[in-house]
Each structure stands twice: as structure tokens, then as C-alpha cells.
Design a protein around this motif. Structure first.
Motif, PDB file in Angstrom:
ATOM      1  N   ASN A 135      37.218  10.952  76.171  1.00 17.82           N
ATOM      2  CA  ASN A 135      36.360  12.096  75.835  1.00 17.82           C
ATOM      3  C   ASN A 135      35.597  11.850  74.529  1.00 17.82           C
ATOM      4  N   THR A 136      36.245  11.193  73.569  1.00 17.84           N
ATOM      5  CA  THR A 136      35.539  10.820  72.337  1.00 17.84           C
ATOM      6  C   THR A 136      34.417   9.830  72.636  1.00 17.84           C
ATOM      7  N   MET A 137      34.707   8.864  73.534  1.00 14.71           N
ATOM      8  CA  MET A 137      33.669   7.914  73.951  1.00 14.71           C
ATOM      9  C   MET A 137      32.508   8.661  74.615  1.00 14.71           C
ATOM     10  N   LEU A 138      32.817   9.658  75.432  1.00 19.42           N
ATOM     11  CA  LEU A 138      31.768  10.437  76.104  1.00 19.42           C
ATOM     12  C   LEU A 138      30.917  11.216  75.087  1.00 19.42           C
ATOM     13  N   GLU A 139      31.547  11.675  74.014  1.00 25.22           N
ATOM     14  CA  GLU A 139      30.777  12.347  72.956  1.00 25.22           C
ATOM     15  C   GLU A 139      29.753  11.399  72.342  1.00 25.22           C
ATOM     16  N   ILE A 186      58.013  -2.769  80.890  1.00 20.07           N
ATOM     17  CA  ILE A 186      56.592  -2.730  80.557  1.00 20.07           C
ATOM     18  C   ILE A 186      56.248  -1.369  79.939  1.00 20.07           C
ATOM     19  N   LYS A 187      55.566  -1.410  78.801  1.00 21.47           N
ATOM     20  CA  LYS A 187      55.178  -0.190  78.092  1.00 21.47           C
ATOM     21  C   LYS A 187      53.652  -0.139  77.982  1.00 21.47           C
ATOM     22  N   GLN A 188      53.128   1.061  77.718  1.00 18.74           N
ATOM     23  CA  GLN A 188      51.695   1.241  77.478  1.00 18.74           C
ATOM     24  C   GLN A 188      51.445   1.490  75.997  1.00 18.74           C
ATOM     25  N   ARG A 189      50.437   0.831  75.461  1.00 12.35           N
ATOM     26  CA  ARG A 189      50.086   1.028  74.058  1.00 12.35           C
ATOM     27  C   ARG A 189      49.408   2.388  73.871  1.00 12.35           C
ATOM     28  N   ILE A 190      48.614   2.810  74.863  1.00 10.74           N
ATOM     29  CA  ILE A 190      47.981   4.135  74.857  1.00 10.74           C
ATOM     30  C   ILE A 190      48.471   4.881  76.090  1.00 10.74           C
ATOM     31  N   HIS A 191      49.086   6.029  75.906  1.00 10.03           N
ATOM     32  CA  HIS A 191      49.586   6.794  77.045  1.00 10.03           C
ATOM     33  C   HIS A 191      48.493   7.698  77.613  1.00 10.03           C
ATOM     34  N   LYS A 192      48.783   8.266  78.767  1.00 11.14           N
ATOM     35  CA  LYS A 192      47.755   8.929  79.573  1.00 11.14           C
ATOM     36  C   LYS A 192      46.981  10.006  78.806  1.00 11.14           C
ATOM     37  N   GLU A 193      47.676  10.931  78.151  1.00 10.52           N
ATOM     38  CA  GLU A 193      46.971  12.028  77.477  1.00 10.52           C
ATOM     39  C   GLU A 193      46.123  11.511  76.315  1.00 10.52           C
ATOM     40  N   GLU A 194      46.648  10.504  75.605  1.00  7.72           N
ATOM     41  CA  GLU A 194      45.871   9.907  74.521  1.00  7.72           C
ATOM     42  C   GLU A 194      44.654   9.169  75.085  1.00  7.72           C
ATOM     43  N   TYR A 195      44.846   8.516  76.235  1.00 11.21           N
ATOM     44  CA  TYR A 195      43.727   7.838  76.896  1.00 11.21           C
ATOM     45  C   TYR A 195      42.629   8.840  77.227  1.00 11.21           C
ATOM     46  N   ALA A 227      34.405   0.808  82.683  1.00  8.47           N
ATOM     47  CA  ALA A 227      33.143   1.158  82.026  1.00  8.47           C
ATOM     48  C   ALA A 227      33.019   2.668  81.930  1.00  8.47           C
ATOM     49  N   ILE A 228      32.827   3.154  80.711  1.00  7.65           N
ATOM     50  CA  ILE A 228      32.636   4.579  80.490  1.00  7.65           C
ATOM     51  C   ILE A 228      31.140   4.850  80.372  1.00  7.65           C
ATOM     52  N   THR A 229      30.631   5.678  81.266  1.00 11.69           N
ATOM     53  CA  THR A 229      29.235   6.108  81.231  1.00 11.69           C
ATOM     54  C   THR A 229      29.201   7.639  81.176  1.00 11.69           C
ATOM     55  N   ILE A 264      34.285   0.621  70.355  1.00  5.60           N
ATOM     56  CA  ILE A 264      35.466   0.065  71.027  1.00  5.60           C
ATOM     57  C   ILE A 264      36.558  -0.239  70.001  1.00  5.60           C
ATOM     58  N   ASP A 265      36.196  -0.889  68.911  1.00  3.96           N
ATOM     59  CA  ASP A 265      37.189  -1.227  67.885  1.00  3.96           C
ATOM     60  C   ASP A 265      37.816   0.019  67.264  1.00  3.96           C
ATOM     61  N   GLU A 266      37.023   1.075  67.130  1.00  2.03           N
ATOM     62  CA  GLU A 266      37.543   2.317  66.549  1.00  2.03           C
ATOM     63  C   GLU A 266      38.541   3.000  67.477  1.00  2.03           C
ATOM     64  N   LEU A 267      38.303   2.932  68.796  1.00  6.31           N
ATOM     65  CA  LEU A 267      39.095   3.720  69.741  1.00  6.31           C
ATOM     66  C   LEU A 267      40.236   2.949  70.390  1.00  6.31           C
ATOM     67  N   GLU A 268      40.072   1.646  70.572  1.00  6.67           N
ATOM     68  CA  GLU A 268      41.161   0.887  71.190  1.00  6.67           C
ATOM     69  C   GLU A 268      42.304   0.703  70.191  1.00  6.67           C
ATOM     70  N   ALA A 269      43.515   0.547  70.701  1.00  9.70           N
ATOM     71  CA  ALA A 269      44.694   0.452  69.847  1.00  9.70           C
ATOM     72  C   ALA A 269      45.105  -0.982  69.576  1.00  9.70           C
ATOM     73  N   THR A 270      44.517  -1.923  70.287  1.00 12.08           N
ATOM     74  CA  THR A 270      44.957  -3.317  70.226  1.00 12.08           C
ATOM     75  C   THR A 270      43.773  -4.240  70.003  1.00 12.08           C
ATOM     76  N   LYS A 271      43.956  -5.231  69.168  1.00 12.22           N
ATOM     77  CA  LYS A 271      42.983  -6.315  69.059  1.00 12.22           C
ATOM     78  C   LYS A 271      42.966  -7.080  70.380  1.00 12.22           C
ATOM     79  N   ARG A 272      41.795  -7.323  70.940  1.00 18.25           N
ATOM     80  CA  ARG A 272      41.728  -7.926  72.273  1.00 18.25           C
ATOM     81  C   ARG A 272      42.146  -9.394  72.291  1.00 18.25           C
ATOM     82  N   GLY A 273      41.783 -10.139  71.266  1.00 20.80           N
ATOM     83  CA  GLY A 273      42.148 -11.552  71.264  1.00 20.80           C
ATOM     84  C   GLY A 273      41.535 -12.294  72.436  1.00 20.80           C
ATOM     85  N   LEU A 274      42.362 -13.050  73.153  1.00 18.92           N
ATOM     86  CA  LEU A 274      41.857 -13.830  74.278  1.00 18.92           C
ATOM     87  C   LEU A 274      41.469 -12.946  75.451  1.00 18.92           C
ATOM     88  N   TYR A 275      42.095 -11.781  75.601  1.00 28.49           N
ATOM     89  CA  TYR A 275      41.692 -10.869  76.677  1.00 28.49           C
ATOM     90  C   TYR A 275      40.232 -10.465  76.479  1.00 28.49           C
TER      91      TYR A 275
END
Length: 438
Positions: free
Chosen positions: A174-178, A160-169, A405-407, A356-367
Motif C-alpha cells: 500500500n505504501t508502494m501504491l501511494e 522456513i520463515k518469512q522476513r516480511i509477514h502477510k499483514e506487513e507485506y 510487479a506493483i502497478t 525498493i531499498d526503503e521498503l524491502e527488509a533484506t539486501k538482495r545480493g545475488l538474488y
């Protein structure tokens, strides 16, 4: 026309397993299991629909209008799913992120065979063209001479791999918080994907294992040819019962403890946590606004606010919002006017979805989409596709995503921990299946 026959079954657990294995012969399968959760608005213990006589499979363009036409023309039960990316049909949006699964954006089918379970009563609801098969199917499903066995093990190593790793997350949060501090949005649900490629798994065995450790109220197994969903969803998106529409968004999560006193404290602390309550209340306001587009004036009511429910893996904060709609309100329009669900987007919804589309790395699709059904009367019940494993057999690709949820008060470190907590069950299932091979 349909024929209905009912039978009493003593071993419902064994019957469910037989039923799911029997269903694998069909190309179209939708299974929903409430796992004994008897909270408000549960219509049945479990339901299975298989074998399409008609279907609709389409992309996002004009999808809701196409579904409206299909639902009106069938005038029958239809089962299927709505992908998250149908947002592009509702608003002027697009998704260009990576998609390792490539599921169709919308799929519904009219099943030849529907089987309900309510307590120990099993009801067969078959189209007339196959109604002479009811007794034979029941006998096959209950015959001790025809046990339905399944292989629990994966057929290849699971990495199992992560598409976004911890430091990138951390950086992306932080960009979302901005964006939040600048006033672009108040809240957004930010997700990351875990995946395994070059993998061969048994979808049914994987679902059964996931369900065994989660026992979620909206558990789902879905098969569309070589596309599979194995879901332990605790969340309802939207249900229509006559004139009443019900939404039950989840926002707020806490781990469980095996120690009774500590577990109780965790639930109490979640109920009182100002950040978690603020997240939930923001989404309640969003859902109220969405429902008001369809509702009769003055009928949108918050029946339950920030109530904590306990599931096998986590405590969750759930609110229940209801509304009344007119008799002539089209059911597909109700869905379109509230889609995607607020708990998986943010507020304001359109701005949140763009970010969300700008920052996420994957198209959500059915998820973070929805699986469910319509009745001939135009009622429907739809879940939220979270806590789920998606599998494309022909591409040997499995995926599960989680989010939080990021607030304005969000901590990247704590949000990352929450994502790992939510990923635990799916991670455990895929790794357990592999480890048992050794």
C-alpha cells in the motif's frame, strides 16, 4: 591456449548427474542447463566451468571497471555472477538492509576446465596446462565402476520463515501504491525473503530436486567456496552474439493446471490480461531505453511482445527485445548501461530502486542479479537470478526470495498470492528433502 576434444555419450542424463557430482571437488563451479528448451538464442544444452586459474572477487566500488579490465586482460572464457547491489556502482544508491548471506558482490573466474553438452555430444575445452587430463576425466565420468552417488536428504530439520509477514507485506505494498499514485514511479518489483537458519543441506541434491520439478531454461548451479546458488530461472537478462544484443524480460505470471482445458484457458487469460500486459509493456519500454544507450541508432527492435511461455510450475509472459551494437563497443559497458535488469527494478528505474531499498527488509545480493559467462570474443550470456535458493554453508543459512510487479492496479492480496505461487517450488524442495528423512 585451449585444447578441445569431443565424445559421444548415450546416457546424457546420467552423464549430467555424474558431471555435477564430479564438479563438487572444485572451489569454483558454474553450471548452466537449458533443460531442452529450444527457444530462440539457445547456444547449448548445458555447460560446466570449474577450477579457477584466475579470478576477480570484489565489492560494489568500481566493480564494472574492474570487471572490464579483468575481461580484457584474460582474453578467455570467464564465468561468474553480478549481484543486484552492483546498482550502487551504476547509480548513486546504497543498500543497508539485513544480509544473512554476505556473498561477494561480483565474482568471475577463468576456468581451467570447460565441458559443453550439445545433444549427445560432450566437448571438453581445457587450458593447455591440464589438457592431458581430458581422457582421464572422460573415463572417470563414464566408468560404471565409479558411480557418483549423492545424499538427497537434508542433514538437519528445515524450518522456513518469512522476513516480511502477510499483514506487513500488505502495508508495504500500500505504501508502494501511494508512491505510484503520487507519480513517483509507475511500477516497482517488490520482493520478500523466505529463509532458514541453523540449517545443513546438500547443495547439489537440492539443485537436482529443484531442477527436476522446474526444468527451467536457465537453470544454474554455482559454487564459490562455501557460497552456493541453486537456480531454476526461466529468464534471460542479456545476451550478446556478435553485433546483436538480446534481452528477454518476464512480467506476467499464472499458475498451471493438471487439467488440459483449464491449463489452456489460464494461458489464454494471461495473454489477454490488461494488468499483466501493462506490466510487461512498461518493462519493454524500459529495456528499449536501456539498450538504446549502447545500440546503433534505429536498431532497437521488439521482436516478440507479451508472448506466453509455459513452464512446469507456471505460465510466464515474455517479450524479446534486440539491438545492434558497434564492433568496438565494450561488452561490460553494455551490461553496465542496462544493469540491473528492468524486470527486477521498475520504472523509472532509479526512483524504483530507491523505494525498493526503503521498503524491502533484506539486501538482495545475488538474488535478482545475474549468472553467466563471457567468451574470448567478448560475447556473453547472462540469466536473471530468480526462482533460486541461496546457501551459505559456513553460516548454515539458506534463503530464497520472490517478488511481483506493483502497478497502479495492483491488489496487495493478489500480489501476495503471486509471491506464494513463485515460492512454491523452492519451498517444496526444502521441505521435501526434510520430509524424506522421516
Amino acid at each position: 591456449m585451449r585444447k578441445k576434444l569431443s565424445f559421444t555419450v548415450s546416457d546424457i542424463k546420467g552423464f549430467k548427474n555424474n558431471l555435477l557430482q564430479w564438479a563438487q571437488q572444485f572451489n569454483e563451479v558454474v553450471w548452466r542447463d537449458s533443460n531442452g528448451h529450444n527457444e530462440k538464442y539457445t547456444s547449448f544444452d548445458a555447460i560446466l566451468a570449474v577450477d579457477a586459474i584466475t579470478s576477480i572477487v570484489t565489492d560494489t566500488e568500481n566493480a564494472f571497471e574492474d570487471l572490464k579490465t579483468y575481461q580484457a586482460n584474460t582474453k578467455d572464457y570467464i564465468f561468474g555472477y553480478l549481484s543486484y547491489d552492483l546498482k550502487n556502482d551504476v547509480e548513486v544508491l546504497m543498500s543497508s538492509n539485513f544480509d544473512g548471506l554476505n556473498f561477494p558482490d561480483l565474482f568471475f573466474f577463468q576456468p581451467k576446465k570447460i565441458i559443453y553438452i550439445d545433444g549427445n555430444l560432450v566437448s571438453f575445452n581445457y587450458l593447455n596446462m591440464v589438457d592431458d587430463e581430458i581422457e582421464a576425466d572422460f573415463e572417470a565420468l563414464t566408468s560404471p565402476d565409479e558411480p557418483y552417488a549423492y545424499n538427497l536428504f537434508a542433514e538437519s530439520e528445515v524450518q522456513i520463515k518469512q522476513r516480511i509477514h502477510k499483514e506487513e507485506y500488505y502495508s508495504k505494498v500500500n505504501t508502494m501504491l501511494e508512491h505510484i499514485h503520487r507519480g513517483d514511479i509507475y511500477e516497482a518489483n517488490f520482493c520478500l525473503e523466505f529463509y532458514a537458519d541453523d540449517i545443513q543441506i546438500n547443495p547439489l541434491a537440492t539443485y537436482l530436486r529443484l531442477n527436476a520439478i522446474s526444468h527451467a531454461p536457465f537453470a544454474t548451479f554455482l559454487k564459490l567456496n562455501d557460497n552456493y546458488l541453486m537456480s531454476a530461472s526461466p529468464e534471460r537478462y542479456l545476451k550478446k552474439e556478435g553485433a546483436k544484443v538480446i534481452s528477454q524480460p518476464i512480467k506476467g505470471t499464472s499458475k498451471r493446471s493438471k487439467e488440459l482445458h483449464e491449463d489452456s484457458e489460464l494461458a489464454i487469460n494471461l495473454a489477454a490480461d490488461p494488468k499483466e500486459r501493462a506490466e510487461n509493456i512498461m518493462i519493454v519500454d524500459l529495456v528499449r531505453n536501456d539498450l538504446s544507450k549502447s545500440a546503433l541508432k534505429g536498431t532497437v527492435i521488439v521482436e516478440e511482445l507479451c508472448k506466453v511461455y509455459s513452464f512446469d510450475q507456471v505460465h510466464q509472459m515474455i517479450s524479446t527485445i534486440t539491438a545492434e551494437v558497434s564492433d568496438n563497443k565494450n561488452p561490460v559497458d553494455i551490461i553496465k548501461e542496462t544493469f540491473p535488469m528492468g524486470s527486477m527494478t521498475g520504472a523509472p528505474k532509479v526512483s524504483a530502486m530507491k523505494i525498493i531499498d526503503e521498503l524491502e527488509a533484506t539486501k538482495r545480493g545475488l538474488y535478482s542479479g545475474s549468472v553467466g559467462y563471457f567468451t574470448p570474443e567478448g560475447d556473453f550470456d547472462l540469466n536473471v537470478v530468480i526462482r533460486s535458493i541461496l546457501y551459505k554453508k559456513s553460516k548454515s543459512y539458506a534463503s530464497f526470495s520472490v517478488g511481483s510487479a506493483i502497478t497502479s492496479k495492483a491488489s496487495p492480496e493478489k500480489e501476495y498470492e503471486e509471491c506464494l505461487l513463485k515460492a512454491k517450488a523452492m519451498h517444496q524442495v526444502l521441505e521435501d528433502v526434510h520430509n524424506k528423512m522421516r
